[in-house]
Structure formats: structure tokens, C-alpha cells
Design a protein around this motif. Structure first.
Motif, PDB file in Angstrom:
ATOM      1  N   LEU A 253       0.738  -1.072  -0.104  1.00 34.94           N
ATOM      2  CA  LEU A 253      -0.024  -0.079  -0.142  1.00 34.94           C
ATOM      3  C   LEU A 253       0.780   1.162   0.167  1.00 34.94           C
ATOM      4  CD1 LEU A 253      -2.584  -1.275   2.667  1.00 34.94           C
ATOM      5  CD2 LEU A 253      -3.050  -0.758   0.126  1.00 34.94           C
ATOM      6  N   VAL A 254       0.467   2.424  -0.592  1.00 34.24           N
ATOM      7  CA  VAL A 254       1.177   3.611  -0.621  1.00 34.24           C
ATOM      8  C   VAL A 254       0.850   4.525   0.485  1.00 34.24           C
ATOM      9  CG1 VAL A 254       1.999   5.398  -2.209  1.00 34.24           C
ATOM     10  CG2 VAL A 254       1.264   3.139  -3.008  1.00 34.24           C
ATOM     11  N   VAL A 255       1.924   4.593   1.358  1.00 36.16           N
ATOM     12  CA  VAL A 255       1.656   5.136   2.712  1.00 36.16           C
ATOM     13  C   VAL A 255       2.269   6.373   2.821  1.00 36.16           C
ATOM     14  CG1 VAL A 255       1.980   4.762   5.066  1.00 36.16           C
ATOM     15  CG2 VAL A 255       1.331   2.739   3.626  1.00 36.16           C
ATOM     16  N   ASN A 256       1.652   7.480   3.341  1.00 38.96           N
ATOM     17  CA  ASN A 256       2.098   8.815   3.606  1.00 38.96           C
ATOM     18  C   ASN A 256       2.849   8.835   4.978  1.00 38.96           C
ATOM     19  OD1 ASN A 256       0.975  11.753   4.365  1.00 38.96           O
ATOM     20  ND2 ASN A 256       2.534  11.657   3.243  1.00 38.96           N
ATOM     21  N   GLN A 257       2.060   8.344   5.904  1.00 41.48           N
ATOM     22  CA  GLN A 257       2.579   8.527   7.328  1.00 41.48           C
ATOM     23  C   GLN A 257       2.048   7.001   8.097  1.00 41.48           C
ATOM     24  OE1 GLN A 257       0.694  12.152   8.243  1.00 41.48           O
ATOM     25  NE2 GLN A 257       2.792  12.884   9.007  1.00 41.48           N
ATOM     26  N   VAL A 258       2.906   6.826   9.167  1.00 37.54           N
ATOM     27  CA  VAL A 258       2.328   6.040  10.029  1.00 37.54           C
ATOM     28  C   VAL A 258       2.812   6.479  11.461  1.00 37.54           C
ATOM     29  CG1 VAL A 258       2.598   3.503  11.177  1.00 37.54           C
ATOM     30  CG2 VAL A 258       2.544   3.792   8.746  1.00 37.54           C
ATOM     31  N   PHE A 259       1.775   6.582  12.332  1.00 38.54           N
ATOM     32  CA  PHE A 259       2.406   7.255  13.608  1.00 38.54           C
ATOM     33  C   PHE A 259       1.433   6.898  15.022  1.00 38.54           C
ATOM     34  CE2 PHE A 259      -1.012  10.659  13.636  1.00 38.54           C
ATOM     35  CZ  PHE A 259      -1.253  10.537  12.375  1.00 38.54           C
ATOM     36  N   GLY A 260       1.594   7.027  16.185  1.00 36.79           N
ATOM     37  CA  GLY A 260       1.005   6.506  17.113  1.00 36.79           C
ATOM     38  C   GLY A 260       0.596   8.062  17.534  1.00 36.79           C
TER      39      GLY A 260
ATOM     40  N   PRO B 164     -16.211   9.914  17.912  1.00 35.75           N
ATOM     41  CA  PRO B 164     -16.759   9.043  19.258  1.00 35.75           C
ATOM     42  C   PRO B 164     -15.677   8.171  19.691  1.00 35.75           C
ATOM     43  CG  PRO B 164     -17.498   8.156  17.200  1.00 35.75           C
ATOM     44  CD  PRO B 164     -16.962   9.468  16.730  1.00 35.75           C
ATOM     45  N   SER B 165     -14.269   8.088  19.022  1.00 32.82           N
ATOM     46  CA  SER B 165     -13.234   7.463  19.748  1.00 32.82           C
ATOM     47  C   SER B 165     -12.190   8.645  20.232  1.00 32.82           C
ATOM     48  CB  SER B 165     -12.408   6.417  18.660  1.00 32.82           C
ATOM     49  OG  SER B 165     -13.447   5.504  18.203  1.00 32.82           O
ATOM     50  N   ALA B 166     -12.526   9.730  20.441  1.00 29.36           N
ATOM     51  CA  ALA B 166     -11.610  10.886  20.667  1.00 29.36           C
ATOM     52  C   ALA B 166     -11.139  10.351  22.136  1.00 29.36           C
ATOM     53  CB  ALA B 166     -12.135  12.036  20.751  1.00 29.36           C
ATOM     54  N   GLY B 167      -9.842  10.716  22.162  1.00 30.37           N
ATOM     55  CA  GLY B 167      -9.037  10.210  23.391  1.00 30.37           C
ATOM     56  C   GLY B 167      -8.465   8.952  23.524  1.00 30.37           C
ATOM     57  N   GLN B 168      -8.814   7.976  22.419  1.00 29.54           N
ATOM     58  CA  GLN B 168      -8.248   6.584  22.450  1.00 29.54           C
ATOM     59  C   GLN B 168      -6.816   6.723  21.735  1.00 29.54           C
ATOM     60  OE1 GLN B 168     -10.778   3.501  21.355  1.00 29.54           O
ATOM     61  NE2 GLN B 168     -12.722   4.414  22.095  1.00 29.54           N
ATOM     62  N   ARG B 169      -5.843   5.713  22.308  1.00 28.22           N
ATOM     63  CA  ARG B 169      -4.519   5.739  21.830  1.00 28.22           C
ATOM     64  C   ARG B 169      -4.695   4.722  20.428  1.00 28.22           C
ATOM     65  NH1 ARG B 169      -0.591   9.128  21.993  1.00 28.22           N
ATOM     66  NH2 ARG B 169       1.191   8.062  21.254  1.00 28.22           N
ATOM     67  N   ALA B 170      -4.202   5.313  19.505  1.00 30.14           N
ATOM     68  CA  ALA B 170      -4.505   4.704  18.119  1.00 30.14           C
ATOM     69  C   ALA B 170      -3.259   4.649  17.414  1.00 30.14           C
ATOM     70  CB  ALA B 170      -5.549   5.328  17.400  1.00 30.14           C
ATOM     71  N   THR B 171      -2.867   3.661  16.383  1.00 35.19           N
ATOM     72  CA  THR B 171      -2.069   3.951  15.558  1.00 35.19           C
ATOM     73  C   THR B 171      -2.620   4.313  14.157  1.00 35.19           C
ATOM     74  OG1 THR B 171      -0.954   1.779  16.203  1.00 35.19           O
ATOM     75  CG2 THR B 171      -0.275   2.568  13.896  1.00 35.19           C
TER      76      THR B 171
END
Ligand code: SF4
Length: 245
Positions: free
Chosen positions: A13-20, A27-34
Motif C-alpha cells: 500500500l502507498v503510505v504517507n505516514q504511520v504514527f501513534g 466518538p473514539s476521541a482520546g483513545q490511543r491509536a496507530t
């Protein structure tokens, strides 16, 4: 931009960024995510005439301002999945559903599912999700664009896609608003598409804390009057422009 070179396994897949980061909106605001940000978009939003700014992820699609070849890096699904150490992955863009016909897309969603990681897809709501995508994701954060985005109606509202996302049973709808009249437009659109107010999040436009909060205060009465949800943008409030997130 972070990236890894192509590996030998084929599908990429052509990816621009991966970050945590914390999910900053909805609705998921505040959850830690990648976050996995994919390249490419089928729209070209610009809120400047409405008092906002241009698309804040234009590096994923705007060849007139960015060297897109330098912005995108090919990743294998395995390499991406290995970076997903949180319980939530947000696949964003650009417009990530542009990639759903790629073998790497199905492979990534399958790997995340097998690893017990929830995958939310952020989409502008103009592309019909395929059945395998619907089955594998935990949710769609659909962000249809209003007139203030500068996009013509025919490009920004695609009824078949909007209704398919609604009927997936996995979608919430998030609207970037610059003024109370935008909130009126959301009411009109969601009534037309029979989208319940409890599934609607209004988000003020803004890429700096002061203007974002000021706009939220202006929008709040109209948001409450329609029974919609209100979301800020936690990452904008927490960090100054240019700071790592
Ligand atoms: S749909 Fe999203 S990424 Fe694409 S141009 Fe509009 S704001 Fe930018």
C-alpha cells in the motif's frame, strides 16, 4: 514522513505516514491509536473562501504543491500490522477507500482482525465500501463535505456511497462546519439520507486552538438544537503547529 522500503512479499500500500497518537476527533476521541495515512484523494477541498483553510492533508494528493512521489512509500501489510501496537488503528488519508481494490488492503484488514485490533476507516463518503471491507472493519468515520468545502455537489455527495455506508451499520458521520448555516445544511443532508442525529458529529473547522475553540462556541447552540454530537480536535488543542504529536 516515516516509511519503510518495499519487501519481497508483493502486495503493498502507498503510505504517507504511520504514527501513534490519540484519536483526536469523533466518538473514539482520546483513545490511543496507530494512524496509517494512505496517499491519494478523489476530492480537493478548500474552505478558504468560507473563512477556513485548505485541506490539511494536501500532501497526500495535491501534485501542484507537493512532490507526491516523495510523499508516498510502499509498505507491505505485514510491516504495517507490525507497527499497530494499540488496540485501535485509524486508516485515513487522503481517501483510503481508493485503495480497497488493492490486495494489500484486504491483507492488512485481515491481519488486523486476526490480531484483535479494531480498524476504523476515515472516508469522505463518496465511495461505496466493498462487502469484504464492511465485514473486516470495526467502523467507518464518514466525513461528507458541505458546500463550504468548495467542492461541487456532484463530487462531494454520492448518494449510493452515503447510503451504503449508512446501511453498513458501522458508520458515524462527521461534518466539518465553519458556521451555523453549515449545521443547517447537515440537518438537511442527514434528513435526506435518513441518518439519525445520534450518528452525527459536528466538528468545527480550524487548525489552530484559538480559532477552533471560537468556532466551536459559535456552532454549539445550533448543534444542540438538532440533537447532534459535538467534537473538538484534541490534537489541535494540545499541540502547537509543527510540534510532534
Ligand atoms: S476529502 Fe479529506 S483529504 Fe480529500 S481533499 Fe477533502 S479534506 Fe482533503
Amino acid at each position: 514522513v516515516t516509511g519503510r522500503p518495499v519487501t519481497a512479499s508483493g502486495a503493498t500500500l502507498v503510505v504517507n505516514q504511520v504514527f501513534g497518537a490519540w484519536q483526536g476527533e469523533g466518538p473514539s476521541a482520546g483513545q490511543r491509536a496507530t494512524f496509517i495515512r494512505l496517499m491519494g484523494c478523489n476530492l480537493a477541498c478548500d474552505w478558504t473562501p468560507a473563512g477556513g483553510g485548505p485541506c490539511d492533508e494536501a500532501q497526500t494528493w495535491d501534485a501542484s504543491r507537493f512532490n507526491l512521489a516523495a510523499q508516498g512509500t510502499r509498505w507491505t501489510p505485514e510491516a504495517l500490522a507490525s507497527r499497530c501496537e494499540h488496540g485501535l488503528v485509524v486508516i485515513t488519508g487522503g481517501e483510503p477507500l481508493l485503495h480497497q481494490a488493492q490486495p494489500g488492503w484486504a491483507a492488512l484488514l485481515s491481519l488486523l482482525l486476526a490480531n484483535g485490533v479494531r480498524a476504523e476507516v476515515e472516508t469522505n463518503g463518496t465511495l461505496v465500501p466493498d462487502p469484504d471491507t464492511v465485514a473486516r472493519v470495526s467502523g467507518f468515520n464518514v466525513s461528507p463535505k458541505l458546500a463550504s468545502s468548495g467542492m461541487p455537489l456532484k463530487r462531494r455527495i454520492v448518494a449510493a456511497a452515503l447510503l451504503a455506508l449508512r446501511d453498513s451499520g458501522k458508520a458515524i458521520f462527521k461534518f466539518v462546519c465553519t458556521s451555523p448555516s453549515d449545521v443547517d445544511e447537515v440537518d438537511e443532508l442527514t434528513r435526506y439520507a435518513s441518518i439519525a442525529p445520534r450518528l452525527v458529529w459536528i466538528m468545527p473547522e480550524g487548525v489552530a486552538a484559538g480559532p477552533l475553540l471560537a468556532r466551536a462556541r459559535i456552532l454549539a447552540p445550533a448543534v444542540a438544537s438538532y440533537g447532534f454530537n459535538l467534537t473538538l480536535r484534541q490534537h489541535i488543542l494540545l499541540y502547537l503547529e509543527g510540534e510532534p504529536r
